[in-house]
Design a protein around this motif. Structure first.
Motif: not given
Lengths: 439, 569
Positions: A161-168
């Motif tokens: 979930h590559p963008r999980h960390m930057s988005r949430y």
């Protein structure tokens, strides 16, 4: 010239990013550039214009070669195998829209099918655990705006979930978390030192398959109970220390993935993780969120829920809905040889199921509805390529935290291609005709 | 079917003041008409009661938390009662949280044609509408939740009613909502930090506003927008012994506020499931009813309406936007607990619950609801609900009607309780011999609810020109005396007509109807500040973009019916 389309929803993983921007050619047919998406998401968007894309349904010949047929013929064949079967399995549903799922369910009702989604080999154990002990949870915006303690347990968002960390979850700056990653303590629990683990403030290398013990030890430590020196490869002082870190947080969130849902213990691991979350609420605020995989596996559970009352493994073969994972779950049915016709849509069991089940899918009449040539398509009797949901047709999808987002159409599908909803509609009409019920 | 003649029934219609007179009802082109020269269908309603279709003002039937209730309770399905697929009927199952199909069929069997979904988290609005779209037969609407919304807390803290109103109009449009719902004002925001607001003066953490300011502000906003329905409130401190003082404090906030609308609505505050808010005592040990005190206040304040939330003594699934309450309930019963906090907006919790008639607290809760309804002086302002599924499932309405109409039926329940004396001692129910009439029941279930919703010009009555929602119950008020017949008749409507279309014919489902979904489209003065605040907040704090937030009529609603209001002045 090109035009920029904004607020596009990425139809790849359960993170369901909705801030994708895409440049398309003036005639609206070509995707030129994808912005904001991760590498996997970009590839999915760009792949629609792959020159080797299959654009028409095909039947497999005796000799294994494919013969192109029309969508009408494919719909007739699909309707026939579903109506002929005593216990047709209608599996997948996780990479398609809720609208398509809904039509599929109406077919299932008429043919007495078993409706099962990819949770059956993924977060089905989470759903069972929720049925055991409930689930205190929150939306991802709560994580973004409030959470200062994040645990990733048995999941690897850096890859899955590559963008999980930057988005949430790690870097996002929210209302009460203005310092982004500096406002948060990140704990990763995983037997492997993953790329996500490299981002953690605390990386805990649990012994493989011993998550239950470690979760149990967290609960015990939270209650101040004595612990043996080492548990699941982790020293007890470390566990006490981590529990203290969690208790001192304002808002704790546990994210968990397949590392706990389908390792030894399965749903019992999740029972314990949820119990730990509930217990933490005696000291601070805590929530737990499953890292759902396919972009709309959550939606499939929702639509099945409001139409039949169960999130997966829904067996309609007796004329009403039954649910009993182990009995009505795809792999158990396939392994026991109970399935005599199969529709696969929005998933690739050929890649994900155990070989015993895959052999069964190969042996019975199977129709695979999938935009791509997948291992499942390869072992099916009929392959029906369709337009890609979220790129070539819109439709409702549910994010991993159950937030519904309406995906968008970005470009036209290749001429003459149907969407899965349109194809299923044809099948439903054929089924109506076979069943002699025009309503 | 374009014209129908329903003849010889006992017509009960509070909207026209008709008390069970033998009358004929005529229907043409979806509306009630004065007369017909020729009817294509004639229904003989001799010996039966004819009423307008029921209107439920508060029921949790669609959306995120309802579906959690379904999915996390497979044990609620009761295999033996799961109805098979048959003709135009979908498979339909579920006990305390039925599927959308079962919900519609069961409401139809009870003679209901309009059901309001009582709590819609704005971020989950699309989900609610998807379920409403899939629910056949019933006309519906959903109330988005405002009482813990960051915009509202911010604007009201600064006394900016106009900004709060502009935002409210925008949110109603974005979510396709019908009115302002407020659940545990400020308390659910506090719950995001594991805290709560238990009185109207408890400040909300960080936002530094009190529930009192929120409730008063939302009533002002509601009237400044001239909405059809009033503020729909679930006040602080639900379900706790001694909470009636909080309730009275809250109800008093309505004093001095005047209704301002063109929908014939007279109240400024609808307090929902008032039974849960009328508790005395200091602990569960000295728990007692304060239903009389609360109902006395409501009887004397015509600006307030309420629904009861009758406890039906069943196993059920509680679900509410009051997140902290569900946490505390779970601490009492230790069954499974689900919770969802929703970014910037609200929260919710779900816990299964068994109201056992042998547990005295449950018995007292049961008696408080009935006591309050029997002490009410104006049933146009006191409505029948079970806060489905919180105090009991909606399909128990017929049983509640039986209890309200028969002292014998109430005494039978008392007599079956293990702690009868203790239960009788804690409320005045045992000393009340009042039995409600069919007229009062019709006020509680259609005329009164339609009026409170601002829909009395089209539904809740049988006057010519109104939408032809008509039910025929197989109950003869002249000859039937057995209370069990009341319960049976109100769960087995003989005929049901919705918008002029026959849904039930001789008790058989013959059509899934043509449901519609109401929403409120208010035009306000352009407000640059609010527009800017919305844009900025979506960019900074939401996890969806503003453009992906709005629910579109076209994709997500069946027969959207926008109530248009001009609030520019």
């Amino acid at each position: 010239m090109s035009k920029r389309i904004t607020d596009i929803i990425c139809p790849f993983c359960g993170t369901l990013c909705d801030d994708i921007e895409i440049d398309v050619s003036d005639d609206g047919k070509q995707i030129l550039e994808v912005y904001n998406a991760c590498a996997i998401g970009s590839e999915k968007f760009l792949h629609v214009q792959s020159p080797d894309r299959i654009t028409r349904p095909r039947m497999k010949q005796e000799d294994g070669s494919w013969n192109e047929i029309t969508y009408d013929e494919a719909a007739k064949y699909t309707a026939k195998i579903l109506c002929d079967a005593k216990k047709p399995l209608m599996y997948g549903w996780s990479s398609t829209s809720c609208e398509a799922q809904s039509i599929g369910h109406m077919i299932g009702e008429q043919v007495g099918g078993v409706l099962d989604n990819t949770a059956t080999v993924c977060h089905g154990s989470t759903l069972i655990a929720m049925q055991d002990v409930g689930i205190p949870s929150c939306t991802l915006g709560e994580v973004k705006n409030r959470a200062d303690r994040i645990i990733f347990w048995g999941c690897n968002p850096a890859h899955a979930h590559p963008r999980h960390m930057s988005r949430y979850s790690i870097y996002s700056r929210g209302y009460f978390t203005g310092k982004g990653s500096k406002s948060r303590k990140i704990i990763v629990v995983d037997p492997r030192p993953t790329d996500s683990a490299s981002l953690a403030d605390e990386y805990i290398q649990v012994e493989q398959g011993r998550d239950y013990e470690l979760l149990d030890a967290f609960r015990a430590a939270l209650k101040g109970a004595p612990l043996p020196e080492m548990i699941a490869g982790v020293p007890s002082e470390k566990i006490y220390e981590l529990v203290e870190i969690l208790k001192q947080g304002r808002f704790v969130v546990i994210f968990f993935g397949m590392g706990v849902t389908h390792s030894l213990g399965k749903n019992h691991n999740i029972d314990m993780a949820i119990a730990l979350t509930s217990d933490l609420n005696n000291y601070t605020k805590a929530s737990i969120i499953a890292m759902r995989g396919h972009y709309n596996v959550t939606g499939s559970g929702q639509v099945l829920g409001w139409q039949f009352g169960f999130p997966f493994c829904v067996d309609l073969s007796r004329g009403f809905a039954r649910y009993n994972p182990g009995e009505t779950s795809s792999n158990d049915l396939l392994m026991r040889g109970e399935v005599d016709g199969c529709l696969v849509i929005g998933s690739d069991p050929g890649s994900h199921f155990p070989i015993g089940s895959v052999k069964k899918i190969n042996a019975i009449p199977t129709v695979c509805v999938d935009p791509h040539m997948t291992p499942t398509a390869a072992i099916s009797k009929c392959h029906v390529p369709v337009a890609l949901v979220g790129i070539e047709v819109g439709g409702s999808c549910y994010r991993m935290d159950n937030v519904p987002i309406d995906s968008r159409k970005v470009v036209e599908p290749p001429a003459g291609m149907l969407t899965d909803a349109e194809f299923l509609d044809l099948v439903l009409k054929e089924v109506n005709q076979i069943k002699g019920d025009a309503t | 079917m374009t014209s129908i003649h329903i003849k010889n029934g006992f017509v009960v219609d509070p909207a026209q003041g008709i008390h069970g007179d033998k009358k004929d009802i005529f229907i043409e082109n979806g509306k009630i008409v004065k007369s017909l020269t020729h009817a294509e269908k004639t229904i003989d309603a001799s010996g039966m009661v004819v009423m307008a279709g029921g209107v439920d003002i508060h029921s949790h039937v669609a959306g995120a938390k309802v579906n959690v209730g379904r999915n996390f309770r497979p044990e609620d399905k009761m295999q033996s009662t799961y109805e098979p697929y048959h003709g135009i009927r979908h498979m339909a199952g579920g006990t305390s949280v039925p599927t959308v199909f079962k919900t519609a069929y069961t409401y139809a069997d009870m003679g209901y044609t309009t059901v309001i979904e009582a709590a819609m988290p704005p971020l989950y609005a699309r989900h609610t509408h998807e379920e409403l779209r899939d629910t056949p037969i019933l006309d519906q609407a959903a109330l988005p939740m405002f009482g813990n919304n960051w915009f509202i807390l911010d604007y009201l803290k600064r006394g900016e009613i106009e900004n709060a109103a502009a935002y409210t109009a925008w949110l109603l449009r974005a979510t396709k909502g019908y009115g302002i719902k407020c659940v545990n004002p400020g308390g659910t925001e506090a719950w995001a930090w594991g805290l709560n607001c238990l009185s109207i003066d408890d400040p909300v953490p960080y936002f530094d506003i009190t529930p009192k300011q929120i409730v008063s502000g939302l009533m002002e906003v509601n009237e400044s927008l001239h909405l059809p329905h009033s503020l729909h409130l679930h006040s602080n401190n639900l379900g706790n012994p001694g909470n009636y003082t909080t309730t009275l404090d809250t109800l008093k906030l309505s004093e001095g506020i005047k209704p301002n609308n063109n929908f014939n609505r007279e109240q400024v505050l609808h307090h929902t499931h008032i039974q849960f808010h009328s508790y005395g005592g200091t602990t569960w040990a000295d728990f007692e009813s304060k239903g009389k005190e609360v109902m006395d206040y409501i009887n004397n304040n015509p600006a307030v309406t309420c629904d009861i939330g009758f406890v039906t003594l069943d196993e059920t699934t509680t679900m509410t936007g009051d997140g902290p309450f569900e946490y505390h309930l779970n601490k009492l019963n230790h069954l499974k607990w689900a919770n969802t906090d929703v970014e910037l907006e609200c929260g919710s919790g779900i816990v299964p619950y068994v109201y056992s008639k042998d547990v005295y607290v449950c018995g007292v809760q049961w008696s408080i609801g009935l006591e309050m309804a029997l002490l009410a002086k104006d049933h146009m302002r006191c409505h029948l609900t079970t806060d489905h599924p919180n105090a009991g499932p909606f399909w128990r309405y017929p049983r509640v009607i039986k209890w309200l109409m028969s002292e014998k039926a109430r005494n039978d329940v008392f007599a079956s309780m293990k702690n009868e004396d203790k239960v009788r001692d804690r409320s005045t129910l045992g000393s009340i011999d009042r039995e409600l009439t069919l007229y009062e029941i019709a006020q509680m279930t259609r005329a009164g609810t339609a009026k409170a919703l601002g829909l009395s010009s089209s539904i809740g009555g049988l006057a010519p020109g109104m939408q032809a929602d008509v039910v025929v119950y197989p109950y003869n008020p002249e000859t039937d005396s057995d209370p069990e017949k009341i319960e049976w008749a109100f769960s087995h409507a003989k005929y049901l007509i919705k918008s002029g279309e026959v849904i039930l014919n001789d008790g058989e489902l013959v059509s899934n109807g043509n449901k519609k979904t109401y929403w409120v489209d208010v035009t306000t003065k352009p407000n640059r500040q609010v527009e800017r605040d919305i844009d900025r907040t979506f960019v900074k704090y939401y996890t969806v973009t503003k453009n992906n937030y709005e629910v579109t009529e076209h994709e997500f609603m069946k027969n959207p019916c926008a109530v248009k209001i001009d609030a520019v002045q």
